[in-house]
Enzyme design. Sequence first.
Site, mmCIF file in Angstrom:
data_model
loop_
_atom_site.group_PDB
_atom_site.id
_atom_site.type_symbol
_atom_site.label_atom_id
_atom_site.label_comp_id
_atom_site.label_asym_id
_atom_site.label_seq_id
_atom_site.Cartn_x
_atom_site.Cartn_y
_atom_site.Cartn_z
ATOM 1 N N LYS A 37 0.838 -1.210 0.000
ATOM 2 C CA LYS A 37 0.000 0.000 0.000
ATOM 3 C C LYS A 37 0.871 1.258 0.000
ATOM 4 O O LYS A 37 0.644 2.182 -0.771
ATOM 5 C CB LYS A 37 -0.900 -0.008 1.248
ATOM 6 C CG LYS A 37 -1.459 1.350 1.620
ATOM 7 C CD LYS A 37 -2.335 1.307 2.846
ATOM 8 C CE LYS A 37 -1.693 1.615 4.169
ATOM 9 N NZ LYS A 37 -1.379 3.015 4.466
ATOM 10 N N ASN A 38 1.859 1.283 0.894
ATOM 11 C CA ASN A 38 2.623 2.515 1.078
ATOM 12 C C ASN A 38 3.627 2.781 -0.037
ATOM 13 O O ASN A 38 4.216 3.867 -0.097
ATOM 14 C CB ASN A 38 3.319 2.517 2.449
ATOM 15 C CG ASN A 38 2.308 2.703 3.569
ATOM 16 O OD1 ASN A 38 1.138 3.006 3.316
ATOM 17 N ND2 ASN A 38 2.741 2.507 4.803
ATOM 18 N N CYS A 78 -4.673 12.913 12.975
ATOM 19 C CA CYS A 78 -5.429 11.674 12.880
ATOM 20 C C CYS A 78 -5.201 10.896 14.147
ATOM 21 O O CYS A 78 -4.504 11.335 15.055
ATOM 22 C CB CYS A 78 -5.041 10.881 11.653
ATOM 23 S SG CYS A 78 -3.487 10.062 11.831
ATOM 24 N N ARG A 85 0.733 14.691 13.155
ATOM 25 C CA ARG A 85 1.186 14.490 11.778
ATOM 26 C C ARG A 85 1.151 15.757 10.915
ATOM 27 O O ARG A 85 0.408 15.824 9.934
ATOM 28 C CB ARG A 85 0.388 13.357 11.119
ATOM 29 C CG ARG A 85 0.451 12.072 11.921
ATOM 30 C CD ARG A 85 -0.251 10.924 11.235
ATOM 31 N NE ARG A 85 0.515 10.362 10.138
ATOM 32 C CZ ARG A 85 0.112 9.331 9.412
ATOM 33 N NH1 ARG A 85 -1.045 8.764 9.660
ATOM 34 N NH2 ARG A 85 0.848 8.868 8.426
ATOM 35 N N ASP A 128 4.780 0.789 11.990
ATOM 36 C CA ASP A 128 3.582 0.143 11.455
ATOM 37 C C ASP A 128 3.471 -1.328 11.884
ATOM 38 O O ASP A 128 2.483 -1.990 11.552
ATOM 39 C CB ASP A 128 3.556 0.240 9.922
ATOM 40 C CG ASP A 128 3.309 1.664 9.453
ATOM 41 O OD1 ASP A 128 2.998 2.538 10.283
ATOM 42 O OD2 ASP A 128 3.441 1.919 8.232
ATOM 43 N N ARG A 164 -8.359 -0.620 4.714
ATOM 44 C CA ARG A 164 -7.421 0.358 4.143
ATOM 45 C C ARG A 164 -6.113 -0.319 3.758
ATOM 46 O O ARG A 164 -5.435 0.153 2.848
ATOM 47 C CB ARG A 164 -7.101 1.453 5.167
ATOM 48 C CG ARG A 164 -8.172 2.469 5.407
ATOM 49 C CD ARG A 164 -7.623 3.591 6.275
ATOM 50 N NE ARG A 164 -6.321 4.024 5.773
ATOM 51 C CZ ARG A 164 -5.310 4.437 6.538
ATOM 52 N NH1 ARG A 164 -5.429 4.506 7.840
ATOM 53 N NH2 ARG A 164 -4.173 4.807 5.992
#
Length: 427
Positions: free
Chosen positions: A22-23, A123, A128, A313, A405
């Site tokens: 994803k990233n 968030c 952030r 993560d 997500r």
Amino acid sequence: MDKLRIRGGAPLNGSIRISGAKNAALPLMAACLLTEGTLTLDNLPHLADITTMANLLAQHGVDMVYEGGATSCAQRAVNLTATTITSTEAPYDLVRKMRASVLVLGPLVARFGQAKVSLPGGCAIGTRPVDLHIKGLQAMGAKIELEAGYIHASAPEGLRGAEFVFPQVSVGATENLLMAACLAKGETVLINAAREPEITDLAHCLVAMGAEISGIGTDRLHIVGKPSLHGARHRIVSDRIETGTYVMAAAITGGELELVGGELEHIQAVATALTGAEVVFTPTDTGFKVRRANGEVLGVDVMTEPFPGFPTDLQAQMMALMCTAKGASMITETIFENRFMHVPELARMGANITVHGSSALVRGVPRLTGAPVMATDLRASVSLVLAGLAAQGETTVNRIYHLDRGYERIEDKLNACGAQMERLKGD
Ligand SMILES: CC(=O)N[C@H]1[C@@H](OP(=O)(O)OP(=O)(O)OC[C@H]2O[C@@H](n3ccc(=O)[nH]c3=O)[C@H](O)[C@@H]2O)O[C@H](CO)[C@@H](O)[C@@H]1O
Ligand SMILES: C=C(OP(=O)(O)O)C(=O)O
């Protein structure tokens, strides 16, 4: 809202194919804005965040064609063409859904001389800010104003190369400036740049598009700007966070998983910590296998750091694993100031965790017990899934839209290895 019901206790055994990251996919998709040619990305994961980025690019006017017409299958390929664009604005409604939307800022201002991008805001895991993205673009000559929640950036004569020293390592700011520098006039040097494998992947794709970048994989990136880039075809690197998550799934349930396409060298810090916890990794022709060495996992200490350190993560997943380890573990989070929201939820399942500032002391308990829990962010959610897989009885994870997500077909992948997970459709 959908929920996930998990009946825990079964060791997971079998093989899981790791999806595209994803990233990596998100900045790579944004990179299509740098050229009028077609950028083809292979191994695109099917995730909610990818759909959000696709919607954002579509509203900029990017033409998107999935190869074979498939929009929902795994490992799909997408052709992204931004020959002309219809808008240089990234609206609040799309940016608020996903912070990575801010990655269109650098490419838009570099190629079109202007961009208006909503500030992503704070968030769940921390404040952030995006000050480094802004300062870096200012160093490259962009004029930036913040007005009514939007970043207004302009560089009518184009960006110019600059030397920019990151005061703090930032993945997203490195990606934004790296992309922008490819079309700037002259040379850019990014010092103390992030070196995550997703940045290396982006840099390789940009080189395939005609960019001149040296220092790839290091914290000093040197870019010689070009008047234009061209189309290219690129395969998205495999997802090291998904890989690390399923490593923890094997270890927490006491089974053995082969992670096909998993890159052990991208999770070296995790493998080192887990080797100390008596988890064994064995390379195979297509990835690697992982299992406990001697029946139980030992408590070990970890501290999150930018790559090549232990990834933030994977901190929540590591904490879930440590909940039933033998002994104690100190887990320290250094990247985000509010990334322990899984702690009270794990405690509902019987975990013994005490938080002191940015560190959590986890004292292993013999067994977790199933409970209803609430997912608060992406990685916190999956840590609850891991805990549920190991727990005695039934766990219901509420608000699993966070999971979608970042985890492609998680129930299918884990159920194929013996998990008992069921998605309950909500309103
Ligand atoms: C889409 C994506 O790739 N997301 C990842 C990316 O997020 P993201 O790119 O947002 O994370 P950063 O590396 O930028 O953030 C690292 C730290 O720097 C701070 N910061 C960042 C930018 C800035 O302008 N000013 C500033 O102070 C952040 O608040 C944070 O404390 O890297 C994080 C750190 O590995 C991961 O957890 C995210 O999964
Ligand atoms: C924090 C994450 O993503 P994002 O930066 O998109 O919020 C993540 O992938 O764990």
